[in-house]
Design a protein around this motif. Structure first.
Motif, mmCIF file in Angstrom:
data_model
loop_
_atom_site.group_PDB
_atom_site.id
_atom_site.type_symbol
_atom_site.label_atom_id
_atom_site.label_comp_id
_atom_site.label_asym_id
_atom_site.label_seq_id
_atom_site.Cartn_x
_atom_site.Cartn_y
_atom_site.Cartn_z
ATOM 1 N N ILE A 85 2.573 1.990 -2.598
ATOM 2 C CA ILE A 85 3.069 2.308 -1.252
ATOM 3 C C ILE A 85 1.932 2.534 -0.254
ATOM 4 C CG2 ILE A 85 5.325 3.196 -1.988
ATOM 5 C CD1 ILE A 85 4.171 6.034 -1.842
ATOM 6 N N ASP A 112 0.846 10.410 6.791
ATOM 7 C CA ASP A 112 1.414 9.432 5.855
ATOM 8 C C ASP A 112 1.755 10.103 4.518
ATOM 9 O OD1 ASP A 112 2.254 6.927 5.012
ATOM 10 O OD2 ASP A 112 0.272 6.323 4.317
ATOM 11 N N LYS A 133 7.749 12.285 4.218
ATOM 12 C CA LYS A 133 8.230 11.900 5.556
ATOM 13 C C LYS A 133 9.021 13.012 6.236
ATOM 14 C CE LYS A 133 6.111 8.400 4.301
ATOM 15 N NZ LYS A 133 4.668 8.401 4.633
ATOM 16 N N ASP A 184 2.998 7.087 9.995
ATOM 17 C CA ASP A 184 3.480 5.901 9.281
ATOM 18 C C ASP A 184 4.945 6.090 8.878
ATOM 19 O OD1 ASP A 184 3.208 3.364 8.195
ATOM 20 O OD2 ASP A 184 2.526 4.094 6.250
ATOM 21 N N ASN A 185 5.608 4.974 8.652
ATOM 22 C CA ASN A 185 6.939 4.955 8.019
ATOM 23 C C ASN A 185 8.004 5.677 8.837
ATOM 24 O OD1 ASN A 185 4.816 5.702 5.407
ATOM 25 N ND2 ASN A 185 5.780 3.688 5.556
ATOM 26 N N LYS A 197 5.585 -4.687 3.014
ATOM 27 C CA LYS A 197 6.285 -3.426 2.737
ATOM 28 C C LYS A 197 7.680 -3.404 3.355
ATOM 29 C CE LYS A 197 4.065 0.356 2.268
ATOM 30 N NZ LYS A 197 3.427 1.577 2.788
HETATM 31 MG MG MG Z 1 2.929 5.080 4.491
#
Ligand code: MG
Ligand code: SAH
Ligand code: DHB
Length: 221
Positions: A39, A139, A142, A165-166, A210
């Protein structure tokens, strides 16, 4: 366009614009060998972090979520001889893999990996005194992204960047009923950013190896 094409095009971009990279390839191989989840940021995303850090001449970088140190190495390459990257990781075994990868890449002196739940480590860092960062890369878990942002904002210098991120997570950010805690956290982050005068931010949706995701880029005013 399907996920297969996104992956093939990420590979094409990496081939043309990144090329063979022994240290990064070794870091990914050792991470896979040690059973770490795959990941890490993609190669094009890793290079984006590197370019962002270089663009602002970052010397002091904080990363929350080390995994095997792949993004860490991209960031370490941006900060120069005198630069420092501090990276926080909850899992001691992952941190061990990361430290070996980082040392192999030549950045044992540049990078410090600290083990522990990031909110605890951040409380300790805050108590150590002022340490304004030029760039913070969020990161890790979350659900805590809004809390990491809240911590980072007053500790990132004006002109510095915070990257989360994400935040898209397959689109769950768009559906408050999705039941995805990460999607709800990404919405909370956006609510915090709405009308926040201390940052100017945007969120970019991404596709690639991803899948469908994205990141929020925040410039501290
Ligand atoms: Mg990430
Ligand atoms: N930045 C890495 C990927 C990080 S994956 C890269 O792109 O190469 C997310 C990482 O956050 C995992 O290694 C996970 O163990 C770590 N993590 C999860 N919860 C955490 C917490 N509360 N504090 C610190 N790290 C955490
Ligand atoms: C996860 C974490 C990440 O940082 C990422 O880029 C993708 C997935 C995860 O925890 O599942």
């Amino acid at each position: 366009m399907s996920e297969g094409a996104w992956t093939a095009i990420d590979e094409y971009v990496a081939e043309q614009l990144i090329g063979d990279d022994a240290a990064l390839d070794a870091a990914l191989a050792a991470s896979a060998e040690a059973g770490l989840p795959a990941i890490a940021v993609s190669p094009p995303q890793g290079k984006l972090l590197h370019l962002l850090a270089r663009s602002i001449r970052a010397r002091s970088v904080l990363e929350i979520g080390t995994l095997g140190g792949y993004s860490t190495i991209w960031l370490a390459r941006a900060v120069g001889e005198q630069g420092r990257v501090l990276s926080l990781e909850a899992d001691a075994r992952y941190a061990g893999v990361a430290r070996a990868n980082i040392a192999r890449a030549g950045f044992a002196e540049t990078v410090e990996v600290r083990v522990g739940p990031a909110l605890d480590t951040l409380a300790l860092i805050a108590a150590e005194g002022p340490a304004p960062f030029d760039l913070v890369f969020i990161d890790a878990d979350k659900v805590n992204t809004p809390e990491y942002f809240r911590w980072a904002l007053p500790r990132t210098r004006p002109g510095g960047l915070i990257v989360a991120d994400n935040v898209i997570r397959g689109g769950t950010i768009g559906d408050p009923q999705s039941g995805d805690p990460g999607g709800l956290a990404a919405r909370r982050l956006h609510e915090m950013l709405h009308g926040e005068p201390r940052v100017s931010a945007t969120t970019i949706q991404t596709v690639g190896l991803k899948g469908y995701d994205g990141f929020t880029l925040m410039l501290v005013e």
